[in-house]
Design a protein around this motif. Structure first.
Motif, PDB file in Angstrom:
ATOM      1  N   TYR A   1       0.817  -1.218   0.000  1.00  0.00           N
ATOM      2  CA  TYR A   1       0.000   0.000   0.000  1.00  0.00           C
ATOM      3  C   TYR A   1       0.847   1.263   0.000  1.00  0.00           C
ATOM      4  O   TYR A   1       0.391   2.317   0.411  1.00  0.00           O
ATOM      5  CB  TYR A   1      -0.943  -0.002   1.207  1.00  0.00           C
ATOM      6  CG  TYR A   1      -1.951  -1.119   1.134  1.00  0.00           C
ATOM      7  CD1 TYR A   1      -2.996  -1.064   0.213  1.00  0.00           C
ATOM      8  CD2 TYR A   1      -1.856  -2.216   1.958  1.00  0.00           C
ATOM      9  CE1 TYR A   1      -3.913  -2.091   0.127  1.00  0.00           C
ATOM     10  CE2 TYR A   1      -2.770  -3.253   1.874  1.00  0.00           C
ATOM     11  CZ  TYR A   1      -3.796  -3.180   0.960  1.00  0.00           C
ATOM     12  OH  TYR A   1      -4.711  -4.195   0.878  1.00  0.00           O
ATOM     13  N   HIS A   2       2.071   1.161  -0.486  1.00  0.00           N
ATOM     14  CA  HIS A   2       2.971   2.311  -0.519  1.00  0.00           C
ATOM     15  C   HIS A   2       2.708   3.155  -1.769  1.00  0.00           C
ATOM     16  O   HIS A   2       3.544   3.260  -2.672  1.00  0.00           O
ATOM     17  CB  HIS A   2       4.420   1.846  -0.462  1.00  0.00           C
ATOM     18  CG  HIS A   2       4.889   1.515   0.908  1.00  0.00           C
ATOM     19  ND1 HIS A   2       4.297   0.538   1.680  1.00  0.00           N
ATOM     20  CD2 HIS A   2       5.872   2.044   1.665  1.00  0.00           C
ATOM     21  CE1 HIS A   2       4.920   0.473   2.838  1.00  0.00           C
ATOM     22  NE2 HIS A   2       5.868   1.376   2.862  1.00  0.00           N
ATOM     23  N   HIS A   3       1.505   3.753  -1.816  1.00  0.00           N
ATOM     24  CA  HIS A   3       1.109   4.651  -2.907  1.00  0.00           C
ATOM     25  C   HIS A   3      -0.018   5.539  -2.392  1.00  0.00           C
ATOM     26  O   HIS A   3      -0.451   5.409  -1.239  1.00  0.00           O
ATOM     27  CB  HIS A   3       0.700   3.868  -4.160  1.00  0.00           C
ATOM     28  CG  HIS A   3      -0.218   2.720  -3.888  1.00  0.00           C
ATOM     29  ND1 HIS A   3      -1.524   2.881  -3.452  1.00  0.00           N
ATOM     30  CD2 HIS A   3      -0.005   1.380  -3.962  1.00  0.00           C
ATOM     31  CE1 HIS A   3      -2.086   1.690  -3.296  1.00  0.00           C
ATOM     32  NE2 HIS A   3      -1.187   0.771  -3.583  1.00  0.00           N
ATOM     33  N   THR A   4      -0.504   6.449  -3.228  1.00  0.00           N
ATOM     34  CA  THR A   4      -1.492   7.435  -2.784  1.00  0.00           C
ATOM     35  C   THR A   4      -2.798   6.794  -2.311  1.00  0.00           C
ATOM     36  O   THR A   4      -3.435   7.307  -1.390  1.00  0.00           O
ATOM     37  CB  THR A   4      -1.778   8.470  -3.886  1.00  0.00           C
ATOM     38  OG1 THR A   4      -2.134   7.783  -5.099  1.00  0.00           O
ATOM     39  CG2 THR A   4      -0.557   9.341  -4.138  1.00  0.00           C
ATOM     40  N   LEU A   5      -3.202   5.690  -2.900  1.00  0.00           N
ATOM     41  CA  LEU A   5      -4.400   5.003  -2.425  1.00  0.00           C
ATOM     42  C   LEU A   5      -4.183   4.443  -1.020  1.00  0.00           C
ATOM     43  O   LEU A   5      -5.084   4.451  -0.184  1.00  0.00           O
ATOM     44  CB  LEU A   5      -4.824   3.893  -3.385  1.00  0.00           C
ATOM     45  CG  LEU A   5      -6.065   3.094  -2.985  1.00  0.00           C
ATOM     46  CD1 LEU A   5      -7.284   4.000  -2.857  1.00  0.00           C
ATOM     47  CD2 LEU A   5      -6.322   1.982  -3.979  1.00  0.00           C
ATOM     48  N   GLY A   6      -2.967   3.993  -0.745  1.00  0.00           N
ATOM     49  CA  GLY A   6      -2.640   3.515   0.591  1.00  0.00           C
ATOM     50  C   GLY A   6      -2.769   4.618   1.634  1.00  0.00           C
ATOM     51  O   GLY A   6      -3.216   4.378   2.758  1.00  0.00           O
ATOM     52  N   VAL A   7      -2.407   5.851   1.241  1.00  0.00           N
ATOM     53  CA  VAL A   7      -2.563   6.994   2.142  1.00  0.00           C
ATOM     54  C   VAL A   7      -4.044   7.192   2.446  1.00  0.00           C
ATOM     55  O   VAL A   7      -4.446   7.383   3.601  1.00  0.00           O
ATOM     56  CB  VAL A   7      -1.948   8.273   1.524  1.00  0.00           C
ATOM     57  CG1 VAL A   7      -2.271   9.495   2.362  1.00  0.00           C
ATOM     58  CG2 VAL A   7      -0.440   8.119   1.346  1.00  0.00           C
TER      59      VAL A   7
END
Length: 83
Positions: free
Chosen positions: A2-8
């Motif tokens: 989840y190391h991307h903007t959706l993960g945020v």
């Protein structure tokens, strides 16, 4: 994973918009973004993140039928081992 903007965004859904640390409100988004930038050096989108991921045949679903496994009335353990 989840190391991307959706993960945020998912972090905010799970933990809320802010958390309180030592009596101070901290934005969850800021924590998540900083964590990703520390790990990767930048903040990718989901597309950036998954572009380099190899696609394996099992990721596209079962090849034995045009119907989804749930229509075949398989138990969860059978679904895990279905070809």
């Amino acid at each position: 994973m989840y190391h991307h903007t959706l993960g945020v965004w998912l972090c905010q859904k799970v933990f809320g918009v802010t958390i309180t640390v030592c009596g101070k409100e901290i934005p969850v988004r800021e924590i998540a973004e900083r964590h990703i930038i520390e790990d990767l050096g930048w903040l990718p989108s989901p597309t950036d993140y998954f572009d380099g991921m190899p696609i394996k045949p099992w990721m596209s679903g079962p090849k034995t039928s045009d119907r989804p496994l749930s229509v075949l009335n398989l138990t969860p353990s059978q679904e895990r081992t279905a070809p």
